[in-house]
Design an enzyme around this catalytic site. Structure first.
Site, PDB file in Angstrom:
ATOM      1  N   ASP A 187     -16.964   6.700  -5.539  1.00 31.20           N
ATOM      2  CA  ASP A 187     -15.658   7.250  -5.197  1.00 31.20           C
ATOM      3  C   ASP A 187     -14.822   7.444  -6.460  1.00 31.20           C
ATOM      4  OD1 ASP A 187     -15.518   7.319  -2.173  1.00 31.20           O
ATOM      5  OD2 ASP A 187     -16.116   5.242  -2.476  1.00 31.20           O
ATOM      6  N   ASP A 217     -14.125   4.962 -12.654  1.00 33.01           N
ATOM      7  CA  ASP A 217     -12.763   5.499 -12.631  1.00 33.01           C
ATOM      8  C   ASP A 217     -11.698   4.416 -12.519  1.00 33.01           C
ATOM      9  OD1 ASP A 217     -13.530   4.959  -9.862  1.00 33.01           O
ATOM     10  OD2 ASP A 217     -11.694   6.009  -9.306  1.00 33.01           O
ATOM     11  N   ASP A 273     -20.372   4.765 -10.808  1.00 29.28           N
ATOM     12  CA  ASP A 273     -19.538   4.478  -9.652  1.00 29.28           C
ATOM     13  C   ASP A 273     -19.523   5.739  -8.784  1.00 29.28           C
ATOM     14  OD1 ASP A 273     -17.629   3.061  -8.039  1.00 29.28           O
ATOM     15  OD2 ASP A 273     -16.082   4.323  -8.935  1.00 29.28           O
TER      16      ASP A 273
END
Length: 322
Positions: free
Chosen positions: A28, A250, A26
């Site tokens: 961001d 995240d 991922d």
């Protein structure tokens, strides 16, 4: 076995890396963060390079609905990630590729950023709706009299993050979706974007998607994580096998859920949206939907991978002690 999620150590990392040939990262909150997403998480590009040098097939996968694959490619080069363009999969790119694959020939009404429209235009799909929307006069009268000005060529509504979102766009989108043959597509359902270093967050694309879903009574087809559309493309184009794939994210309800639904190895980094406390709370009780969001391992940051890789083996430490 320890309760999940487990703190990753050197031995578990080595075993994991021996099992996998593909890594999905991922973006961001994992590789970068900040208002413009230009604040590189320390050593993230070093981790990326190390994994590539180990022969791993590394892909960037993001739900960000505002940027094109090309803009992500340029950003990655600026931040020091040596990634191939076609190894970047964003939700707008997946949406556009989906319409190309089903041979969609009509227009799309876009509730979203210019980046979403640009991805559609790249595959030959014309768009309308990007930018400010203002319906003049009485909206009720326009609908009642059939003078709203709906484009008969529109055959799909695509929703992502849109700074110009307003009531008028809701009306126009739901009017198109009143036709059951009109496709309802959405980039992602993320509801917040963390403002780093504060207690605040920004409402994200999922808030807009939920609004139009409620207003139209229609359920959208989601293109980003945790929908499996990204995985289907990876499998079709690169023969990615889930049991040999690691995803590092995240966010529990997108990245980790996506990985678990696919049967991948999952690692949560605590540098973005979700916390370790939230992950542990999901293990309480017997709710299978919550269990699917629990990662196998967690790390404070993606940089911990380098720290663990470079940590001396226990045997080496013992040898040096004698």
């Amino acid at each position: 076995m320890d309760s999940l999620p487990m703190s990753m150590d050197k031995d578990s990392l080595q075993q994991l890396l021996s099992e996998i040939d593909t890594v999905l990262l991922d973006c961001d909150g994992v590789l970068w963060r900040g208002a413009q997403g230009m604040d590189l998480i320390p050593r993230a590009n070093e981790v990326f390079t190390r994994l590539q040098n180990m022969g791993k097939n590394v892909f960037l996968i993001t739900n960000n609905s505002t940027k094109t694959q090309d803009s992500y490619y340029d950003k990655c080069r600026t931040l020091g990630f040596s990634v191939e363009r076609d190894h970047i999969l964003s939700a707008p790119y997946i949406l556009a590729q989906y319409l190309r694959e089903i041979n969609f020939r009509r227009k799309v009404y876009v509730v979203g950023a210019p980046g979403l429209a640009q991805e559609l235009q790249k595959v030959g799909v014309p768009c309308t709706g990007v930018g400010a929307e203002k319906i003049e006069g009485s909206i009720y009268s326009a609908l009642a009299q059939g003078s709203l000005g709906l484009d008969p060529q529109v055959g799909a509504v695509a929703v992502g993050f849109d700074r110009e979102f307003n009531y008028d766009k809701i009306v126009r989108a739901t009017s198109y979706l009143a036709d059951p043959e009109c496709l309802f597509l959405a980039t992602n359902t993320d509801e917040k974007y963390i403002v780093t270093g504060t207690r605040y967050h920004l409402p994200a694309a999922g808030v807009l998607v939920n609004t139009i879903q409620k207003a139209s009574g229609r359920t959208p087809q989601i293109m980003g994580k945790p929908s499996l559309n990204m995985f289907y493309m990876l499998q079709a184009r690169y023969n990615v096998q889930p049991e040999k794939t690691l995803i590092i994210g995240d966010t529990l309800h997108t990245d980790i859920l996506f990985g678990n639904e696919c049967g991948m190895w999952t690692v949560l980094v605590l540098s973005g949206v979700s916390t370790l406390q939230e992950a542990r709370q999901l293990t309480v009780g017997q709710d299978p939907q919550k269990q699917k969001q629990v990662p196998l391992f967690y790390l404070q940051s993606i940089a911990d991978i380098l720290t663990l890789m470079d940590e001396p083996d226990n045997q080496q430490v013992n040898d040096q002690a004698h």
